[in-house]
Motif scaffolding. Structure first.
Motif, short mmCIF file in Angstrom:
data_model
loop_
_atom_site.label_atom_id
_atom_site.label_comp_id
_atom_site.label_asym_id
_atom_site.label_seq_id
_atom_site.Cartn_x
_atom_site.Cartn_y
_atom_site.Cartn_z
N TYR A 182 -0.81 -0.46 -6.67
CA TYR A 182 -0.95 -1.92 -6.48
C TYR A 182 0.22 -2.70 -7.09
N THR A 208 2.16 4.32 -2.89
CA THR A 208 1.45 4.60 -1.65
C THR A 208 1.82 3.61 -0.55
N SER A 210 -0.53 2.91 1.56
CA SER A 210 -1.87 2.53 2.02
C SER A 210 -2.21 1.06 1.75
N LYS A 211 -1.55 0.44 0.81
CA LYS A 211 -1.99 -0.89 0.40
C LYS A 211 -1.10 -1.98 0.98
N ARG A 219 -1.96 7.92 5.99
CA ARG A 219 -1.92 8.82 4.84
C ARG A 219 -0.50 9.18 4.40
C1 LIG Z 1 -5.72 3.18 -3.08
C2 LIG Z 1 -5.21 3.94 -4.25
C3 LIG Z 1 -4.31 4.95 -4.07
C4 LIG Z 1 -3.80 5.28 -2.71
O1 LIG Z 1 -4.28 6.46 -2.26
P1 LIG Z 1 -3.72 7.05 -0.88
O2 LIG Z 1 -4.17 8.45 -0.94
O3 LIG Z 1 -2.22 6.91 -0.94
O4 LIG Z 1 -4.33 6.25 0.21
C5 LIG Z 1 -3.83 5.62 -5.18
N1 LIG Z 1 -4.24 5.30 -6.40
C6 LIG Z 1 -5.09 4.31 -6.62
C7 LIG Z 1 -5.47 3.95 -8.00
C8 LIG Z 1 -5.63 3.61 -5.54
O5 LIG Z 1 -6.53 2.65 -5.74
#
Ligand SMILES: *Cc1c(COP(=O)(O)O)cnc(C)c1O
Length: 364
Positions: A182, A208, A210-211, A219
């Motif tokens: 984050y 990541t 993902s965010k 992924r």
């Molecule tokens: C969302 C998140 C991730 C990301 O995980 P991915 O496997 O890359 O989707 C990693 N660490 C934390 C603390 C998260 O909240």
């Protein structure tokens, strides 16, 4: 012969994923990007799909080169993974398997906890102080590996660069893993990130796509660390864990700084709005530096049900090791309107049918 799983797996509480609400507007359970992915990313994935019959580049060289440049490190200091979650499991296999010892915050990011138990290692969880990592207490624990999630999930709180640096200096842990999933949402990401500390050889930083980049479904995550750590993890990993579509999408996302800036600005403003809406409704919130807000709700289930009745799905704190709270991801504009409506409508209006609406939600 009787089949029994390895006995240390008994300790694992299964991961409880967030649920999608009936509409994407109401889905606030999984910290996904409210603004989706950029158009360039979709184009790149579509083009890559034409080469789907080919195995992917095992090490994602093009993406690694881009990321290395961004972080002022060499490409052999970067490992790309199938989400950062895969990299967390690789770290556990390499540095914790068979009686290793990890230290993390309590509540922990659930994957840190699960991966530690999977490899038969021990975990010491150190209670948060004022909703933040108690790095001073964590530094008194001798462990193979220390997890610092900065900003933390599920609290959204961050410790300063100076605090993390002091922890790395004072902690006896062999390796400090700083999870910066984050980091893009903090006030000053470059000044907060621990990436510059990887040269100590004892620090690994997780990132990541993902965010902020909106690629949770593809992924892709990566680790920045000393090249000897990367070399070790390369021995452990499955060679083709990151698909060619994921590599192409992540590369396009990494190059699209405009989208990054837009998502960051929107999310920071939306976060203020989510905090304000809950505060007006009488809830205390934990000041967040992430793309979600942790709301204090002693009557956790009641708040979850009330929001579900308005078509909103959030993450119950008890699924995240933080009972008595509810975690709410910053949604798009329509989601903010749903929230505003849900929080200004009296509890008494909660329809009896809200339960059935809840049942229609899909697991993710
Ligand atoms: C969302 C998140 C991730 C990301 O995980 P991915 O496997 O890359 O989707 C990693 N660490 C934390 C603390 C998260 O909240």
């Amino acid at each position: 012969m009787n089949l029994t799983a390895r006995p240390w797996l008994d300790r694992i509480e299964p991961y409880r994923p967030g649920r999608h609400a009936a509409t994407s507007d109401g889905s606030m359970a999984s910290n996904e990007s409210p603004l989706g992915t950029s158009a360039q990313v979709l184009d790149a994935i579509t083009a890559a799909a034409r080469r789907a019959h080919r195995y992917p580049d095992p090490l994602a060289d093009e993406l690694r080169a881009e990321l290395a440049q961004r972080h002022h490190v060499s490409p052999d200091q970067i490992l790309v993974g199938n989400g950062s979650d895969e990299l967390i499991f690789l770290l556990a296999w390499a540095y914790l398997a068979q009686n290793g010892h990890a230290v993390c915050a309590d509540p922990a990011y659930r994957i840190d906890e699960i991966s530690t138990y999977v490899v038969g290692a021990r975990l010491t969880k150190v209670a948060l102080r004022d909703w933040t990592h108690d790095l001073e207490a964590m530094a008194t624990i001798s462990a193979d590996l220390a997890y610092v999630v900065n900003p933390h999930n599920p609290t959204g709180t961050a410790r300063s660069y100076a605090d993390v640096e002091r922890f790395i200096e004072s902690s006896p842990a062999g390796l400090v893993v700083v999870d910066e999933a984050y980091i893009d949402f903090v006030d000053d990401p470059d000044a907060t990130s621990a990436v510059s500390l990887v040269d100590t050889g004892r620090v690994a930083v997780l990132r990541t796509f993902s965010k902020v980049h909106g690629l949770a479904g593809l992924r892709v995550g990566y680790l920045v660390a000393d090249s000897s750590i990367i070399a070790t993890l390369r021995k452990v990993r499955a060679p083709f864990s990151v698909s060619s579509l994921a590599q192409a999408g992540a590369l396009a996302a990494a190059r699209d700084r405009e989208h990054w800036q837009r998502v960051r600005a929107y999310t920071r403003a939306g976060r203020d709005e989510v905090q304000r809406l809950f505060q007006i409704a009488g809830y205390a919130v934990v000041p967040s530096q992430a793309n979600f807000v942790l709301v204090e709700a002693p009557e956790e289930e009641q708040l979850v049900a009330r929001l579900a009745g308005a078509g909103i799905s959030v993450r119950p704190g008890s699924a995240l090791g933080a009972p008595g709270t509810v975690r709410v991801s910053v949604p798009a504009q329509k989601g903010l309107q749903l929230l505003a409506h849900a929080l200004t409508t009296s509890d008494l209006c909660m329809p009896a049918s809200s339960g059935s609406r809840h049942d229609q939600e899909r697991f993710v």
